[in-house]
Enzyme design. Structure first.
Site, mmCIF file in Angstrom:
data_model
loop_
_atom_site.group_PDB
_atom_site.id
_atom_site.type_symbol
_atom_site.label_atom_id
_atom_site.label_comp_id
_atom_site.label_asym_id
_atom_site.label_seq_id
_atom_site.Cartn_x
_atom_site.Cartn_y
_atom_site.Cartn_z
ATOM 1 N N LYS A 83 1.063 -1.502 0.227
ATOM 2 C CA LYS A 83 0.278 -0.026 -0.276
ATOM 3 C C LYS A 83 0.775 0.761 0.147
ATOM 4 O O LYS A 83 1.775 1.439 0.230
ATOM 5 C CB LYS A 83 -0.800 0.196 1.227
ATOM 6 C CG LYS A 83 -1.661 0.505 0.881
ATOM 7 C CD LYS A 83 -3.006 0.610 2.337
ATOM 8 C CE LYS A 83 -4.062 0.672 2.668
ATOM 9 N NZ LYS A 83 -4.635 1.030 4.047
HETATM 10 C C1 E4P Z 1 -8.266 1.891 3.514
HETATM 11 O O1 E4P Z 1 -7.332 1.078 3.749
HETATM 12 C C2 E4P Z 1 -8.473 2.760 5.166
HETATM 13 O O2 E4P Z 1 -7.724 1.215 6.086
HETATM 14 C C3 E4P Z 1 -9.659 2.249 6.009
HETATM 15 O O3 E4P Z 1 -10.762 2.430 5.117
HETATM 16 C C4 E4P Z 1 -9.692 3.916 6.176
HETATM 17 O O4 E4P Z 1 -11.002 4.612 6.670
HETATM 18 P P1 E4P Z 1 -11.337 5.376 7.998
HETATM 19 O O5 E4P Z 1 -11.668 6.401 7.406
HETATM 20 O O6 E4P Z 1 -12.292 4.953 8.779
HETATM 21 O O7 E4P Z 1 -10.058 5.356 9.339
#
Ligand code: E4P
Length: 217
Positions: A83
């Site tokens: 990522k």
């Molecule tokens: C995605 O890969 C992220 O980890 C996640 O969906 C972020 O979500 P949040 O905005 O609730 O922290």
């Protein structure tokens, strides 16, 4: 539509994996910090439970270091997806890693143009954050619609991984729009099945069955 779980909590992943609904997992540095555990160890454990893509995020900010971190993370298991953040360095790292045959998830996407760049950089997944856009009075689902249209216009292979999902309606709306994947916290995945008429109907069926005095086995 594929379901990924957005967590670094091993017990939650183990439990939800038994439903057969878990196609992958996404983690981020905040979720790893919340787990209080060693990052690489947690990723290794998740990869053993879930055979699908498991996103592990780099923390370097320049392309070369991101590539080095990404390759290190890929040594953990073949289903690790690197990522990277949606920055120019992140996109350079995405191109290099994807040319090297690695899966890359480009994260922190908040605009259609950012998603276009990620697809051009060879991303396997783009992660538009719905909830965080809604939080600032913008329309997260509208972004998913825009990206779907753009990717379909050019037949990009990049999968739309709807992220920052906060409600069960986000999941069904993403499915209607045609997002390829939804990543949601365990609490949201569990809520997807809930309906009061299902509970009420089952209660009535079981009560009537009881009156027959019969048994199937
Ligand atoms: C995605 O890969 C992220 O980890 C996640 O969906 C972020 O979500 P949040 O905005 O609730 O922290």
């Amino acid at each position: 539509m594929k379901f990924f779980i957005d967590t670094a909590d091993i017990a939650e992943i183990q439990d939800l994996a038994t439903t057969g609904m878990v196609d992958g997992v996404t983690t981020n540095p905040s979720l790893v910090a919340k787990s209080g555990r060693d990052f690489k160890q947690v990723v290794a454990e998740i990869c053993e439970i879930v055979p699908g893509p498991v996103s592990a995020e780099v923390t370097a900010t320049d392309a070369d270091a991101m590539i080095a971190e990404g390759l290190k993370l890929c040594e953990i298991a073949p289903n690790v997806t690197v990522k990277v953040p949606l920055t120019w360095d992140g996109l350079k790292a995405c191109r290099a890693l994807s040319d090297d045959g690695r899966m890359v998830n480009v994260t922190l996407c908040f605009s259609a143009n950012q998603a276009l760049l990620a697809a051009k950089a060879g991303a396997s997944f783009i992660s538009p954050f719905i909830g965080r856009l809604d939080d600032i009075n913008l329309d997260g689902l509208e972004l998913i619609t825009e990206i779907r249209e753009i990717y379909d216009n050019y037949d990009f292979d990049t999968e739309i991984l709807a992220a920052s999902i906060r409600t069960v309606n986000h999941v069904s709306e993403c499915a209607k729009i045609g997002a390829d994947v939804a990543t949601a916290p365990p609490s949201i995945i569990r809520k997807l099945i809930e309906h009061p008429l299902t509970d009420k109907g089952l209660e009535a069926f079981l009560a009537d069955w009881e009156k027959t005095g019969q048994k199937i086995l």
